[in-house]
Write an enzyme that holds these catalytic residues in place. Structure first.
Site, short mmCIF file in Angstrom:
data_model
loop_
_atom_site.label_atom_id
_atom_site.label_comp_id
_atom_site.label_asym_id
_atom_site.label_seq_id
_atom_site.Cartn_x
_atom_site.Cartn_y
_atom_site.Cartn_z
N CYS A 84 6.53 34.83 56.10
CA CYS A 84 4.33 35.09 56.20
C CYS A 84 3.53 33.38 56.41
O CYS A 84 3.73 33.64 57.42
CB CYS A 84 4.87 35.17 54.77
SG CYS A 84 3.27 36.66 54.11
N HIS A 172 8.39 39.59 53.16
CA HIS A 172 9.22 38.22 52.55
C HIS A 172 10.92 38.82 51.96
O HIS A 172 11.54 39.77 51.23
CB HIS A 172 8.93 38.51 50.79
CG HIS A 172 7.10 37.82 51.27
ND1 HIS A 172 7.50 36.16 50.95
CD2 HIS A 172 5.99 38.13 51.24
CE1 HIS A 172 5.52 35.58 50.97
NE2 HIS A 172 5.16 36.70 51.57
N GLU A 174 13.18 37.11 50.85
CA GLU A 174 13.67 36.82 49.48
C GLU A 174 13.54 37.21 48.45
O GLU A 174 14.11 36.87 47.33
CB GLU A 174 12.81 35.09 49.64
CG GLU A 174 11.52 34.81 49.07
CD GLU A 174 10.90 35.12 50.26
OE1 GLU A 174 9.43 34.80 49.71
OE2 GLU A 174 10.97 35.49 51.30
#
Length: 516
Positions: A84, A172, A174
């Protein structure tokens, strides 16, 4: 012995709320990593000897901020993954262009992978479901980067450097919302950075025990044992490492759950044969709290008295050189990053305890590299009971913040019984692990009820159960009506001081999880 820190990833934090998630995903793959502020010294980055670097997301706008990745990151010749904001600053620092998006993108999106050859998308399907959370977007990649994935709202969803192992993603990986996010992290950490997967519970236990033995030698160690997850795991690993050199002090405040003090002694003193000194301080806490109604005052009194009693007992242990504490990695990050972090802190924690001032003790923190989920797995590896390790969170001041207003012995005993019934039924109905936290709250108001043919004018218990991922926000748990009816009936019939049970249907926000 395996060196679990031999291959490691450095994560530079630009203030994203997801930064700790990045670290947890890297470790789940089996590789050690640490988080440091984005403006850490260049020499530190150079000497860290990372196998790769990850640049986190962040709340800033690249084009109107001077927050950049340190230039040393791109000169070390090691792989870099920008996530990002991390991607945006990397591209911009290599001659690309970033602008504010016409429309912010928050939520799930489908990206199309354009190139998956030897990069972060290796062995992945052409279409991927990902989680977007951004207001800016890369509009020009510059001459050094090529686009390797795109989406409808983000034409530049992922990039790769044309000649160096630098990669960036606008989404993202994660978060659990990105379907194959772990695969992307693994491709980067293992395939691109070349890390061996050495970070596992067996190796961590072996490494920790060796380190503790080397550090402590023949010295005595004191640990404040609360029965909570962190101090319990510290007790278990210290006992394996140094045996009788460890003395645990268990301050029983009288504000624990029903029979919790006895359970702590049973597990540690009887089952594990650890030297535990139990201090029955119930009356001292009740005396100190008499007439106190303000929640913050109650917290401070409980915290200070806990430390005072611990200090008194610790001073009696001759030749102790070390004080062990259950500090975990989240505490270390929050402490180190308080000044730099851009992520908003929603609520402080109910931590009690401290380092005895007059004692010249050295600090021993065996868990300071581990996240909470890793601490729990470590505890299982050390033989601690599953139900002890995976219990719901319990506040430091205990039932002191679950009894509204003044704390009295009668109130504590009433709440302990009601809370125990609620917990018992959650386990019986296989609902305990479906909710993130569940407990009873004692309301010091009386309500009329009828039990049998007798009119009863007694206290009210509120039941609270929530579902949450990070405890920063939470929704009230939609427990079955039949279940709530059963719990209510049991409490009113079995706890004579209760005439009414209510269920809390307030989310967070606007409410907090605890009532005080």
């Amino acid at each position: 012995m395996t060196d679990i820190h031999n291959h490691k990833i450095l994560i530079l934090d630009f203030g994203s709320q997801y930064t700790q998630l990045i670290a947890r995903r890297v470790r789940e793959v089996g590789v050690f990593c640490e988080i440091f502020p984005h403006d850490v010294a260049a020499d530190f980055i150079k000497n860290y000897q990372a196998k790769g670097i990850i640049l986190s997301g962040g709340p800033e706008s690249v084009y109107d901020s001077d927050v950049k990745a340190p230039e040393i990151v791109f000169k070390l010749g090691i792989p870099v993954l920008g996530i990002c904001y991390g991607m945006q600053t990397m591209v911009m620092q290599h001659g690309g262009e970033v602008k504010g998006a016409d429309q912010s993108e928050f939520g799930k999106a489908i990206i199309n992978i354009l190139n998956s050859t030897n990069n972060i998308f290796s062995n992945m399907e052409h279409e991927q479901l990902v989680w977007m959370s951004h207001s800016d977007k890369v509009t020009q990649t510059g001459e050094h980067f090529e686009i390797i994935a795109s989406s409808t709202n983000a034409p530049v969803a992922a990039v790769a450097h044309k000649s160096k192992p630098f990669f960036g993603v606008q989404f993202h990986p994660e978060t659990t919302h990105t379907e194959n996010g772990k695969q992307i992290i693994e491709n980067f950490v293992v395939n691109i950075c070349g890390c061996d997967t050495l970070w596992n519970i067996e190796n961590i236990i072996e490494n920790d025990i060796k380190e503790i033995k080397q550090k402590v030698g023949t010295d005595k160690v004191i640990l404040g044992l609360s029965g909570g997850v962190d101090s319990s795991v510290v007790a278990a690993i210290l006992h394996q490492a140094i045996g009788d050199q460890l003395t645990c002090i268990f301050v029983d405040t009288g504000l624990l759950r029903l029979n919790e003090g006895n359970q702590v002694m049973q597990v540690f003193a009887e089952h594990m044969d650890i030297n535990v000194i139990r201090i029955n301080a119930k009356n001292r806490f009740l005396d100190a709290l008499r007439g106190i109604c303000d929640p913050e005052q109650k917290r401070k009194i409980i915290g200070k008295l806990f430390v005072d009693i611990f200090d008194e007992e610790a001073a009696k242990i001759e030749n102790a050189k070390w004080l062990a504490q259950g500090t975990i990695y989240s505490d270390v990050i929050e402490s180190a990053g308080n000044n730099q972090s851009k992520a908003h802190v929603i609520k402080s924690h109910h931590n009690v305890g401290g380092l005895p001032k007059e004692m010249k003790l050295k600090l021993l923190e065996p868990l300071r590299e581990l996240f909470k989920d890793e601490v729990r797995k470590l505890g299982l590896g050390l033989g601690l009971p599953y139900n002890m390790l995976y219990r719901h969170p319990f506040p430091g001041p205990g039932l002191g913040v679950r009894i509204l207003g003044e704390i009295k012995k009668e109130y504590v005993e009433t709440l302990q019984k009601a809370d125990a019934i609620f917990t018992e039924e959650l386990y019986k109905h296989n609902l305990y692990h479906d909710v993130s936290q569940a407990f009873g709250v004692f309301l010091p108001v009386k309500s009329v009820g009828v039990v049998g043919d007798q009119r009863r004018y007694e206290y009210v218990i509120a039941l609270r159960a929530v579902v949450s991922i990070d405890f920063m926000t939470a929704t009230w748990a939609n427990l079955p009506y039949d279940f709530l009816s059963l719990v209510s009936n049991r409490i009113v019939n079995e706890v004579k001081q209760v005439s009414r049970v209510v269920y809390d249907v307030t989310g967070k926000p606007p409410g907090t999880i605890e009532w005080e």
